[in-house]
Scaffold this motif. Structure first.
Motif, PDB file in Angstrom:
ATOM      1  N   PRO A 158       0.828  -1.209   0.000  1.00 57.84           N
ATOM      2  CA  PRO A 158       0.000   0.000   0.000  1.00 57.84           C
ATOM      3  C   PRO A 158       0.862   1.259   0.000  1.00 57.84           C
ATOM      4  CG  PRO A 158      -0.781  -1.580   1.636  1.00 57.84           C
ATOM      5  CD  PRO A 158       0.543  -2.083   1.149  1.00 57.84           C
ATOM      6  N   ASN A 159       0.415   2.252  -0.719  1.00 59.32           N
ATOM      7  CA  ASN A 159       1.039   3.576  -0.802  1.00 59.32           C
ATOM      8  C   ASN A 159       2.311   3.614  -1.639  1.00 59.32           C
ATOM      9  OD1 ASN A 159      -0.153   5.972  -0.102  1.00 59.32           O
ATOM     10  ND2 ASN A 159       1.253   6.398   1.572  1.00 59.32           N
ATOM     11  N   VAL A 160       2.697   2.504  -2.277  1.00 59.64           N
ATOM     12  CA  VAL A 160       3.656   2.592  -3.375  1.00 59.64           C
ATOM     13  C   VAL A 160       2.814   2.733  -4.628  1.00 59.64           C
ATOM     14  CG1 VAL A 160       5.485   1.465  -4.690  1.00 59.64           C
ATOM     15  CG2 VAL A 160       5.435   1.275  -2.194  1.00 59.64           C
ATOM     16  N   ILE A 161       2.834   3.933  -5.199  1.00 54.43           N
ATOM     17  CA  ILE A 161       1.809   4.325  -6.166  1.00 54.43           C
ATOM     18  C   ILE A 161       2.285   4.334  -7.612  1.00 54.43           C
ATOM     19  CG2 ILE A 161       0.580   5.706  -4.456  1.00 54.43           C
ATOM     20  CD1 ILE A 161       1.868   8.202  -5.791  1.00 54.43           C
ATOM     21  N   GLY A 162       3.565   4.079  -7.838  1.00 55.79           N
ATOM     22  CA  GLY A 162       4.044   4.094  -9.209  1.00 55.79           C
ATOM     23  C   GLY A 162       5.510   3.762  -9.303  1.00 55.79           C
ATOM     24  N   VAL A 163       5.989   3.705 -10.542  1.00 55.00           N
ATOM     25  CA  VAL A 163       7.398   3.443 -10.800  1.00 55.00           C
ATOM     26  C   VAL A 163       7.863   4.353 -11.930  1.00 55.00           C
ATOM     27  CG1 VAL A 163       6.835   1.531 -12.374  1.00 55.00           C
ATOM     28  CG2 VAL A 163       9.143   1.708 -11.415  1.00 55.00           C
ATOM     29  N   LYS A 164       9.032   4.932 -11.741  1.00 54.30           N
ATOM     30  CA  LYS A 164       9.733   5.612 -12.817  1.00 54.30           C
ATOM     31  C   LYS A 164      10.721   4.604 -13.376  1.00 54.30           C
ATOM     32  CE  LYS A 164      13.126   9.256 -13.691  1.00 54.30           C
ATOM     33  NZ  LYS A 164      13.814  10.447 -13.136  1.00 54.30           N
ATOM     34  N   GLN A 165      10.406   4.066 -14.560  1.00 56.94           N
ATOM     35  CA  GLN A 165      11.210   2.994 -15.132  1.00 56.94           C
ATOM     36  C   GLN A 165      12.254   3.587 -16.060  1.00 56.94           C
ATOM     37  OE1 GLN A 165      11.069  -0.275 -14.296  1.00 56.94           O
ATOM     38  NE2 GLN A 165      12.876  -0.560 -15.578  1.00 56.94           N
TER      39      GLN A 165
END
Length: 297
Positions: A158-165
């Motif tokens: 929870p609360n990991v909302i995205g990734v910059k790949q």
């Protein structure tokens, strides 16, 4: 403000004075420059902002300045590039007090790497103990988080909302977009392939090219959204030489030189980064001319 991360989110440089102190006036001007163009968000203290070289006090000062200048117009993300869970949480708690909307956090990367379960627990602890939304910054070539692990984190924490790949080029990004994790958004940082990244489903970009020529990147994003592929491809071909001109071991000094050529103040760079050579400046000028970007000096 409901947190809505999408679109063009430039990672700003961290301007410094000649005596290596944060130049907050120059930062305010850069924030305003991007806001006036209509960017969808801003990121500070990432790798374009020399985040790996910043003290916690510097990081807080830069984040606080960006938040105040933005005044809620768009989300502000603050990067943390540290090498232990303890230090990431220490930075995160301090930065959270500035009112940033999310943290962008690299994996730990000095020499030794945790296994998959420890990596998932690392992001879980950072999100829980800072109380902040977290974007994974998957950039370190020798500590690359596999797409399958990224998807697990997004879906399970929870609360990991995205990734910059960023790391692993477009193949890792393709795998991640194919998995379509329901727990968070996927942003591209593959600068020479922003255009195909959007076509594959990336929900925005957080990458250095956006900082140097945000107007071109906004135009490209808008073209893709309306299905104008020909215009988006034309803009790709303008952006590509600019990325080639700024990419290198001294990337942040090159970016600051590129800003200065446009009449913008990126400030001084920190020691021991290599200064920009005359050859590098000429390559930048040539790329700007081909892209119809006005050079003022």
């Amino acid at each position: 403000m409901t947190l809505d991360l999408h679109g063009i989110i430039p990672p700003l440089v961290s301007p410094f004075t000649a005596d290596e102190q944060p130049d907050l006036d120059a930062l305010r001007a850069e924030v305003r420059y991007h806001l006036d163009l209509g960017v969808h968000g801003l990121c500070v203290t990432g790798s374009t902002g020399d985040g790996q070289m910043l003290s916690v006090d510097d990081s807080v000062a830069i984040a606080d300045t960006a938040v105040r200048e933005t005044a809620g117009q768009v989300p502000v993300i603050a990067g943390i590039i540290q090498d232990s869970t303890r230090e990431v949480i220490r930075y995160g708690k301090a930065i959270a007090q500035t009112g940033v909307d999310a943290l962008q956090v690299t994996p730990v990367h000095y020499l030794f790497q945790p296994d998959e379960e420890r990596t998932i627990e690392y992001y879980r602890r950072v999100a829980e103990e800072t109380g902040m939304p977290v974007v994974i910054y998957n950039v370190i070539p020798y500590a690359l988080i596999p797409a399958t692990t990224v998807a697990r984190i997004l879906n399970e924490v929870p609360n990991v909302i995205g990734v910059k790949q960023s790391g692993g080029n477009i193949h890792q990004l393709a795998d991640l977009l194919h998995m379509n994790p329901a727990g968070g958004k996927v942003f591209t940082a593959v600068d020479d392939l922003l255009f195909p990244s959007y076509l594959m489903g990336a929900q925005g970009a957080i990458s250095a090219t956006l900082t140097v020529v945000p107007e071109l990147c906004l135009q490209q994003w808008d073209a893709v959204q309306r299905g104008d592929i020909a215009t988006a491809l034309e803009l790709h071909n303008k952006q590509l030489p600019i990325w080639r001109a700024i990419d290198g071991p001294n990337m942040t000094p090159r970016i600051k030189a590129a800003l200065a050529m446009q009449g913008r103040n990126g400030g001084h760079s920190l020691s021991p980064l290599t200064p920009v050579s005359d050859t590098e400046r000429e390559t930048l000028r040539t790329a700007f001319k081909a892209a119809d970007i006005k050079v003022t000096n």
